[in-house]
Design a protein around this motif. Structure first.
Motif, PDB file in Angstrom:
ATOM      1  N   GLY A 105      -1.758  11.380  -3.599  1.00  0.00           N
ATOM      2  CA  GLY A 105      -1.173  11.267  -2.267  1.00  0.00           C
ATOM      3  C   GLY A 105       0.186  10.597  -2.300  1.00  0.00           C
ATOM      4  O   GLY A 105       0.856  10.543  -3.339  1.00  0.00           O
TER       5      GLY A 105
ATOM      6  N   GLY B  49      -0.678   8.805   7.564  1.00  0.00           N
ATOM      7  CA  GLY B  49      -1.569   9.930   7.284  1.00  0.00           C
ATOM      8  C   GLY B  49      -1.526  10.967   8.394  1.00  0.00           C
ATOM      9  O   GLY B  49      -1.513  12.180   8.136  1.00  0.00           O
TER      10      GLY B  49
ATOM     11  N   THR C 282      -1.255  13.778   4.808  1.00  0.00           N
ATOM     12  CA  THR C 282      -1.579  13.419   3.422  1.00  0.00           C
ATOM     13  C   THR C 282      -1.967  11.946   3.354  1.00  0.00           C
ATOM     14  O   THR C 282      -1.399  11.122   4.070  1.00  0.00           O
ATOM     15  CB  THR C 282      -0.360  13.671   2.505  1.00  0.00           C
ATOM     16  OG1 THR C 282       0.018  15.049   2.593  1.00  0.00           O
ATOM     17  CG2 THR C 282      -0.666  13.318   1.052  1.00  0.00           C
ATOM     18  N   ARG C 283      -2.930  11.644   2.505  1.00  0.00           N
ATOM     19  CA  ARG C 283      -3.302  10.247   2.307  1.00  0.00           C
ATOM     20  C   ARG C 283      -2.085   9.462   1.826  1.00  0.00           C
ATOM     21  O   ARG C 283      -1.361   9.885   0.926  1.00  0.00           O
ATOM     22  CB  ARG C 283      -4.426  10.147   1.273  1.00  0.00           C
ATOM     23  CG  ARG C 283      -4.859   8.715   0.946  1.00  0.00           C
ATOM     24  CD  ARG C 283      -5.996   8.731  -0.055  1.00  0.00           C
ATOM     25  NE  ARG C 283      -6.393   7.370  -0.422  1.00  0.00           N
ATOM     26  CZ  ARG C 283      -5.867   6.691  -1.442  1.00  0.00           C
ATOM     27  NH1 ARG C 283      -4.939   7.264  -2.207  1.00  0.00           N
ATOM     28  NH2 ARG C 283      -6.281   5.467  -1.712  1.00  0.00           N
TER      29      ARG C 283
ATOM     30  N   GLU D  86      -0.961   2.783   7.341  1.00  0.00           N
ATOM     31  CA  GLU D  86      -1.495   3.896   6.556  1.00  0.00           C
ATOM     32  C   GLU D  86      -2.101   4.965   7.457  1.00  0.00           C
ATOM     33  O   GLU D  86      -1.986   6.174   7.162  1.00  0.00           O
ATOM     34  CB  GLU D  86      -2.521   3.372   5.555  1.00  0.00           C
ATOM     35  CG  GLU D  86      -1.888   2.489   4.471  1.00  0.00           C
ATOM     36  CD  GLU D  86      -2.899   1.888   3.508  1.00  0.00           C
ATOM     37  OE1 GLU D  86      -2.473   1.386   2.448  1.00  0.00           O
ATOM     38  OE2 GLU D  86      -4.110   1.910   3.827  1.00  0.00           O
TER      39      GLU D  86
END
Length: 421
Positions: free
Chosen positions: A365, A391, A396-397, A387
């Protein structure tokens, strides 16, 4: 809307070789940067321009660049400076400091400082031609070596402001005080790259020097993208209007921000088009027609900048945000993501984040490297929120990683997006 030039503009560009095919075909396509460079300078040369170059009324310069190749252009001497001075003198929030005679102290890239030092070295050694090497500026330019004109002086002597020493900060504060003393009321105008000024402020605070820092009468941020948190940080520490200007070496200034952060067009001898960067996107490319520069008028020129508008429409009068460079867009399943979009995620998660740099291409990621104004890591809730926002934005992580230092680019500006191999 297809922004074809009017008859007056066509009359002004009729003799320029670059535009002859478009005039003959009756249609002007979007002008891309590679077309400007192809065959340069012959593709721009006219008898008037040749005479202007001979007389010193036109000059070759390089665009300031971000993290990409610089572009050679032709313009009148001090074209961007004169555009700046005029806008400063007319700006509703800061015009008073122009008319009061405040000096302009500029804190931006070391490349700009070195450019001014080279100009002054040439002035001190006139008549050097015929293969004689250009005189080099002093290794450490004195304050007078860094004076562009009677109004403007440059401060920065290092590529990376994060590496300024206490000696550097002491020197810059002393030089600001020197400029301030020239004004009867002790006023001065501080012109800057937002991140550079934030670095100076935070170092002055950390080292107990803030009490010695002369408060400016007005502040302009320009030259590179100013993150939301940086603007807020500067507004908290500086007791004066902090306004943003948007422009470029080849165009001059196109928009000015007010002290509330709203943008206003400043389109002297210009017109604009906004074109979605991708079908259905509310992020727009900026297309400019400008005859402000008489030696290099640009017709339907793609500036490379991205903007957002109040309602997502392509109306230049409704621009609310300059979002970074088109070359630096991140492609995601949800559509293109800009520097401004990432910045919104960062500022929503925590006001303590200073610099942020998204690293893509990793097998597990993305990673967001970030610094904070106080150099301490985010607390767990802030990191979780960051985060989560990232995301959702990228699909995407993404892992947030605290750093105490993010190196600046070779251009003297910060890269927000890095693709890892």
């Amino acid at each position: 809307m297809d922004g074809q030039p009017d008859s007056g503009t066509i009359d002004l560009i009729r003799d320029i070789p670059l535009y002859r095919p478009s005039i003959e075909q009756g249609h002007f396509p979007i002008l891309e940067k590679p077309e400007i460079a192809r065959g340069f300078p012959d593709n721009w040369m006219t008898p008037r321009l040749a005479a202007a170059l001979e007389a010193g009324e036109a000059e070759f310069v390089l665009s300031t660049g971000t993290n990409h190749a610089r572009m050679q252009i032709i313009r009148p001497p001090y074209f961007l400076l004169k555009s700046y001075y005029r806008l400063w003198s007319e700006h509703p929030d800061i015009a008073a400091t122009w008319h009061e005679g405040c000096r302009r102290v500029s804190l931006t890239t070391v490349l700009a400082t070195e450019h001014v030092a080279r100009i002054n070295a040439r002035k001190r050694a006139p008549g050097q031609a015929g293969g004689v090497p250009e005189p080099a500026p002093p290794a450490v330019p004195r304050l007078e070596d860094r004076r562009l004109d009677e109004r403007t002086v440059y401060l920065n002597l290092r590529l990376d402001p994060a590496l300024w020493s206490r000696e550097d900060v002491d020197r810059m504060i002393a030089e600001i005080r020197t400029e301030r003393m020239s004004h009867p009321q002790g006023g001065y105008h501080l012109d800057c790259s937002g991140p550079h000024l934030a670095q100076l402020v935070r170092k002055a605070v950390a080292w107990g020097l803030w009490k010695d820092f002369p408060q400016p009468a007005s502040v302009v941020t320009a030259y590179e993208y100013t993150p939301v948190n940086v603007r807020r940080y500067l507004e908290r520490h500086l007791d004066c209007p902090v306004v943003d200007l948007f422009g470029s070496t080849e165009l001059g200034y196109l928009y000015y921000g007010d002290r509330e952060g709203r943008y206003h067009p400043y389109l002297d001898r210009m017109s604009l088009e906004l074109i979605p960067v991708a079908p259905g996107s509310r992020l727009h490319s900026l297309i400019v027609t400008s005859v402000r520069n008489p030696w290099m008028p640009l017709v339907r020129y793609r500036s490379g900048d991205c903007v957002r508008t109040l309602d997502g429409s392509p109306d230049p009068a409704k621009v609310t945000r300059f979002c970074g460079r088109e070359k630096e867009l991140l492609t995601t399943a949800g559509g293109p993501v800009s520097q401004g979009d990432l910045d919104d995620c960062v500022s929503a998660a925590s006001p303590r984040i200073f610099l942020a740099q998204l690293h893509t291409g990793g097998r597990d990621g993305f990673r967001l490297l970030h610094t904070t104004f106080d150099s301490t890591p985010l607390d767990p809730d802030e990191r979780t929120a960051l985060e989560k926002h990232l995301g959702e934005l990228t699909g995407t992580r993404c892992v947030a990683e605290h750093r105490t230092h993010i190196p600046i680019g070779a251009s003297g500006k910060y890269a927000w997006l890095v693709t890892e191999s």
